[in-house]
Design a protein around this motif. Structure first.
Motif, PDB file in Angstrom:
ATOM      1  N   MET A  42     -13.485  -6.278  -3.886  1.00 24.82           N
ATOM      2  CA  MET A  42     -13.894  -5.261  -2.915  1.00 24.82           C
ATOM      3  C   MET A  42     -12.715  -4.378  -2.509  1.00 24.82           C
ATOM      4  N   GLY A  43     -11.560  -4.600  -3.126  1.00 30.08           N
ATOM      5  CA  GLY A  43     -10.415  -3.733  -2.858  1.00 30.08           C
ATOM      6  C   GLY A  43      -9.421  -4.292  -1.851  1.00 30.08           C
ATOM      7  N   PHE A  44      -9.672  -5.487  -1.349  1.00 27.61           N
ATOM      8  CA  PHE A  44      -8.724  -6.079  -0.394  1.00 27.61           C
ATOM      9  C   PHE A  44      -7.648  -6.847  -1.166  1.00 27.61           C
ATOM     10  N   ASP A  45      -6.782  -6.091  -1.817  1.00 19.76           N
ATOM     11  CA  ASP A  45      -5.814  -6.704  -2.735  1.00 19.76           C
ATOM     12  C   ASP A  45      -4.696  -7.454  -2.028  1.00 19.76           C
ATOM     13  N   GLU A  46      -4.536  -7.219  -0.714  1.00 19.43           N
ATOM     14  CA  GLU A  46      -3.453  -7.887   0.017  1.00 19.43           C
ATOM     15  C   GLU A  46      -3.760  -9.349   0.323  1.00 19.43           C
ATOM     16  N   VAL A  47      -4.983  -9.789   0.013  1.00 18.56           N
ATOM     17  CA  VAL A  47      -5.370 -11.157   0.349  1.00 18.56           C
ATOM     18  C   VAL A  47      -4.780 -12.158  -0.642  1.00 18.56           C
ATOM     19  N   GLY A  48      -4.010 -13.092  -0.108  1.00 13.90           N
ATOM     20  CA  GLY A  48      -3.471 -14.175  -0.933  1.00 13.90           C
ATOM     21  C   GLY A  48      -4.409 -15.366  -0.870  1.00 13.90           C
ATOM     22  N   ALA A  88     -13.831 -12.432  -4.391  1.00 14.43           N
ATOM     23  CA  ALA A  88     -14.761 -11.419  -3.884  1.00 14.43           C
ATOM     24  C   ALA A  88     -14.018 -10.355  -3.085  1.00 14.43           C
ATOM     25  N   LEU A  89     -13.063 -10.790  -2.260  1.00 15.40           N
ATOM     26  CA  LEU A  89     -12.299  -9.823  -1.454  1.00 15.40           C
ATOM     27  C   LEU A  89     -11.464  -8.904  -2.357  1.00 15.40           C
TER      28      LEU A  89
END
Lengths: 80, 80
Positions: A28-34, A24-25
């Motif tokens: 929403m464009g939060f591509d830095e989330v591992g 989901a992240l």
């Protein structure tokens, strides 16, 4: 006395809820989330003043109800 | 960078899950347990090195997805 209990899924156990949140992240464009891991956070008020007793009782609560020790780890902090 | 997010139900909002756990603990003989509040605990890996940027992005993630700010509070810690 106030107790804070953290229940987390063991490292080698799959966490589908965490994967869903990660997806989901990303969407929403939060591509830095591992990797995302999700656990529980509990605050308990304990009507006792004996710290050692509180610790052993809290350990029993975690083992018997609050955590599923097959797939989850727990840790707790006592204050007051 | 590793982020730890704590999502808790606001103090003046009812926590039925906490009440259920409190009742279960009482029925198991843990009579010293007072109020129980249950929240979420999230561990996220962030592929970034800019701490200020990570903080503002994490705030946005919490506001948009991780917490329902109408009834929940959140706080986070960054390390690494």
């Amino acid at each position: 006395m106030k107790a804070t209990v953290y229940v987390t899924i063991k490292q080698n156990v799959l966490d589908p809820q965490g994967s869903a949140v990660q997806g989901a992240l990303h969407s929403m464009g939060f591509d830095e989330v591992g990797k995302v891991r999700i656990g529980k956070y509990l605050e308990l008020e304990l009507n006792t003043t004996d710290r050692a007793e509180a610790e052993s009782r809290l350990k029993a609560m975690c083992e018997k109800l609050l955590a599923n020790t097959v797939v989850e780890d727990y840790r707790f902090e006592l204050e007051g």
